[in-house]
Design a protein around this motif. Structure first.
Motif, PDB file in Angstrom:
ATOM      1  N   UNK A  98      14.377  -1.980  -7.355  1.00  0.00           N
ATOM      2  CA  UNK A  98      14.988  -0.361  -7.804  1.00  0.00           C
ATOM      3  C   UNK A  98      14.393   0.663  -5.884  1.00  0.00           C
ATOM      4  N   UNK A  99      14.079   0.729  -6.096  1.00  0.00           N
ATOM      5  CA  UNK A  99      13.464   1.457  -4.569  1.00  0.00           C
ATOM      6  C   UNK A  99      14.844   0.884  -3.314  1.00  0.00           C
ATOM      7  N   UNK A 100      15.061  -0.063  -3.387  1.00  0.00           N
ATOM      8  CA  UNK A 100      15.881  -0.868  -2.045  1.00  0.00           C
ATOM      9  C   UNK A 100      17.375  -0.039  -2.642  1.00  0.00           C
ATOM     10  N   UNK A 101      17.711  -0.584  -3.901  1.00  0.00           N
ATOM     11  CA  UNK A 101      18.538  -0.182  -3.794  1.00  0.00           C
ATOM     12  C   UNK A 101      18.665   0.719  -3.823  1.00  0.00           C
ATOM     13  N   UNK A 102      17.862   1.847  -4.787  1.00  0.00           N
ATOM     14  CA  UNK A 102      17.975   3.755  -4.699  1.00  0.00           C
ATOM     15  C   UNK A 102      18.909   4.111  -2.864  1.00  0.00           C
ATOM     16  N   UNK A 103      17.668   3.502  -2.325  1.00  0.00           N
ATOM     17  CA  UNK A 103      18.108   3.619  -0.156  1.00  0.00           C
ATOM     18  C   UNK A 103      19.133   3.200  -0.068  1.00  0.00           C
ATOM     19  N   UNK A 104      19.723   2.048  -0.210  1.00  0.00           N
ATOM     20  CA  UNK A 104      21.000   1.599   0.332  1.00  0.00           C
ATOM     21  C   UNK A 104      22.140   2.779  -1.029  1.00  0.00           C
ATOM     22  N   UNK A 105      22.308   3.631  -1.678  1.00  0.00           N
ATOM     23  CA  UNK A 105      23.177   4.420  -2.468  1.00  0.00           C
ATOM     24  C   UNK A 105      23.026   5.620  -1.446  1.00  0.00           C
ATOM     25  N   UNK A 106      21.688   5.764  -1.399  1.00  0.00           N
ATOM     26  CA  UNK A 106      21.341   7.221  -0.080  1.00  0.00           C
ATOM     27  C   UNK A 106      20.454   7.167   1.232  1.00  0.00           C
ATOM     28  N   UNK A 107      21.198   6.629   1.797  1.00  0.00           N
ATOM     29  CA  UNK A 107      19.939   6.584   3.121  1.00  0.00           C
ATOM     30  C   UNK A 107      19.429   7.719   3.070  1.00  0.00           C
ATOM     31  N   UNK A 108      19.697   9.345   2.815  1.00  0.00           N
ATOM     32  CA  UNK A 108      18.485  10.307   3.285  1.00  0.00           C
ATOM     33  C   UNK A 108      18.031  10.775   2.387  1.00  0.00           C
ATOM     34  N   UNK A 109      18.205  10.746   1.207  1.00  0.00           N
ATOM     35  CA  UNK A 109      17.677  10.977  -0.128  1.00  0.00           C
ATOM     36  C   UNK A 109      16.121  10.621   0.120  1.00  0.00           C
ATOM     37  N   UNK A 110      15.770  11.708  -0.590  1.00  0.00           N
ATOM     38  CA  UNK A 110      14.593  11.076  -1.175  1.00  0.00           C
ATOM     39  C   UNK A 110      14.387  10.075  -1.937  1.00  0.00           C
ATOM     40  N   UNK A 111      12.647   9.194  -2.428  1.00  0.00           N
ATOM     41  CA  UNK A 111      12.863   8.209  -3.797  1.00  0.00           C
ATOM     42  C   UNK A 111      11.256   7.894  -3.819  1.00  0.00           C
ATOM     43  N   UNK A 112      11.271   8.955  -5.264  1.00  0.00           N
ATOM     44  CA  UNK A 112       9.621   9.555  -5.529  1.00  0.00           C
ATOM     45  C   UNK A 112       9.545   8.048  -6.441  1.00  0.00           C
ATOM     46  N   UNK A 113       8.221   7.538  -6.266  1.00  0.00           N
ATOM     47  CA  UNK A 113       7.855   6.266  -6.739  1.00  0.00           C
ATOM     48  C   UNK A 113       6.596   6.651  -7.852  1.00  0.00           C
ATOM     49  N   UNK A 114       6.580   6.561  -9.023  1.00  0.00           N
ATOM     50  CA  UNK A 114       6.136   7.614  -9.804  1.00  0.00           C
ATOM     51  C   UNK A 114       5.424   5.621 -10.701  1.00  0.00           C
ATOM     52  N   UNK A 115       4.155   6.815 -11.228  1.00  0.00           N
ATOM     53  CA  UNK A 115       3.059   5.467 -12.306  1.00  0.00           C
ATOM     54  C   UNK A 115       2.757   4.649 -11.381  1.00  0.00           C
ATOM     55  N   UNK A 116       2.790   3.063 -12.134  1.00  0.00           N
ATOM     56  CA  UNK A 116       1.489   2.102 -12.614  1.00  0.00           C
ATOM     57  C   UNK A 116       1.788   1.253 -10.899  1.00  0.00           C
ATOM     58  N   UNK A 117       2.940   1.336 -10.798  1.00  0.00           N
ATOM     59  CA  UNK A 117       2.837   0.716  -8.826  1.00  0.00           C
ATOM     60  C   UNK A 117       2.376   1.519  -7.997  1.00  0.00           C
ATOM     61  N   UNK A 118       2.693   2.483  -7.913  1.00  0.00           N
ATOM     62  CA  UNK A 118       1.658   3.980  -7.145  1.00  0.00           C
ATOM     63  C   UNK A 118       0.718   3.627  -7.204  1.00  0.00           C
TER      64      UNK A 118
END
Ligand code: SF4
Length: 414
Positions: A59-79
């Motif tokens: 999901x993180x990678x797919x967000x970064x592909x959709x908009x490389x200049x977007x901020x991606x915030x990772x929350x909950x258990x993985x973080x």
């Protein structure tokens, strides 16, 4: 800004994604589907299985592909599990979910505080989940949750829970689902318990159904059972995990199969058709064919309405991680298939007991001229109806047939 939220995992995560959504909406931001281009992507992550962990990264990678200049915030258990995890434009956030927008706009980080967590809507849902507790200190040997959700119990005060449910009722919700990391622990930190909370929230006018999401077997006390009536629906998701006492001991589950059955007997004495759903792990280290057959036998004896079957997978930090694996992946697959198929037969047997009966259905969706919804016993019902005015209402339906997944019926009045 355009905000996109991707939610993995449990009901608690789903609830917290609603908190995140409301926190940004307060700033006038627009919540857009995750597949669209956004300025900020939030990945509300899960690590309960290896699969969930890799879906988080995807999901993180797919967000970064959709908009490389977007901020991606990772929350909950993985973080929580990987505080040093780094990627370009990725920010880890483990503070209060309802304050995530403040973190973005004001750079303020607030610690988790359940008494400020209140949602007024549960997007696209007929039933609203209400988080009442966080943390678990049971330390089942296969479970990573105490290491990512914490082993300190935090409970939302009964007053806050009541106010939240009153708000949801005002917004048209007829059913609330109480959730947490292990809600059987509710109140340990504030001198109360789940039974007393139920007695309080039953007083909320306008709420028609109160559902307990998932609960540890030994938390189902006589005091709690006494409260499971009226608005509190006759259904519990009570995780068994194994039907074999040796395996239960190795899992550090502090009950035996016999003790689990005693709780079931008490529930069925109160309501012979009391609905029980569960989780069972197959292939736990040391599980022999005989031990596996004990799980099958329990499914037959309890007559679960549904069984979620999981193949054992090692999780870091857990004691089971260091146990020698004795069951091959192929055997795990075979046992999972055998147990799922058998559980379906048993579920069909249980559901056929409703043929000829009239059940109340909270109507949730319409599909191809048919309507679907759940009974108080959490049984999904399919029935035809001409008018769509029944959505989100509780309707009496006469059951005509059943299979392992669905009850089929007709509206009583027509
Ligand atoms: S009770 Fe549930 S959340 Fe707690 S350690 Fe056991 S499996 Fe994990």
């Amino acid at each position: 800004m355009r905000i996109a939220i991707f939610t993995l995992g449990c009901k608690t995560n789903q609830y917290e994604s609603e908190l995140i959504r409301e926190s940004f909406e307060k700033y006038g931001d627009e919540i857009v589907p995750f597949k669209e281009k956004a300025d900020i992507y939030i990945v509300n992550s899960c690590v309960v299985t290896h699969k969930a962990e890799s879906e988080t990264k995807k999901a993180i990678r797919s967000a970064m592909r959709k908009n490389p200049s977007a901020k991606v915030i990772l929350t909950s258990c993985f973080a929580n599990l990987n505080p040093d995890f780094k990627m370009k434009n990725l920010v880890l956030y483990t503070g209060e979910r309802g304050k995530l927008a403040d973190f973005v706009y004001k750079k303020e980080t607030s610690p988790v505080n359940l008494d400020i967590e209140m949602i007024s809507q549960f997007s696209e849902r007929t039933r609203a989940t209400v988080k009442i507790e966080e943390g678990c200190d049971n330390f089942c040997t296969y479970c990573i949750i105490p290491f990512v959700r914490g082993n300190k119990i935090m409970s939302k005060s009964p007053e806050t829970v009541k106010r939240e449910i009153e708000m949801l009722v005002r917004n048209g919700y007829k059913e609330v689902v109480l959730t947490g990391t292990e809600i059987g622990k509710y109140g340990e930190d504030i001198g109360t318990n789940l039974a007393r909370l139920l007695a309080e929230i039953k007083k909320v006018r306008g709420i028609e159904r109160i559902r307990i999401s998932s609960i540890y077997p030994t938390a189902v006390t006589d005091e709690l059972i006494a409260q499971i009536e009226g608005k509190v629906v006759p259904h519990l998701h009570m995780s068994l995990q194994s039907g074999d006492d040796e395996v239960l001991k190795k899992m550090n589950r502090n009950y035996t199969a016999g003790e689990y059955l005693k709780i079931v007997e008490k529930l069925r004495k109160k309501d012979p058709l009391f609905s029980i759903t569960t989780d069972i792990i197959v292939g736990f280290p040391g599980e022999t064919e005989e031990a596996f057959l004990n799980s099958m036998q329990m499914v037959n004896t309890v007559e679960f309405a549904k069984v979620h079957v999981f193949r054992f997978s090692k999780r870091p930090f857990t004691p089971a991680y260091f146990m020698e694996e004795t069951v091959s992946e192929n055997t795990k697959k075979i046992r999972a298939r055998r147990l799922s198929e058998f559980a379906k037969e048993v579920a069909k047997r249980y559901k056929e007991k409703f043929v000829g009966k009239t059940v109340n259905v909270l109507v949730e969706e319409e599909l191809n001229g048919f309507f679907y919804g759940f009974t108080p016993r959490y049984l999904r019902v399919k029935f035809p109806c001409k008018s769509s005015g029944i959505l989100h209402r509780i309707i009496p339906v006469k059951i005509t047939s059943a299979d392992s997944e669905l009850l089929y019926g007709v509206i009583k009045t027509e």
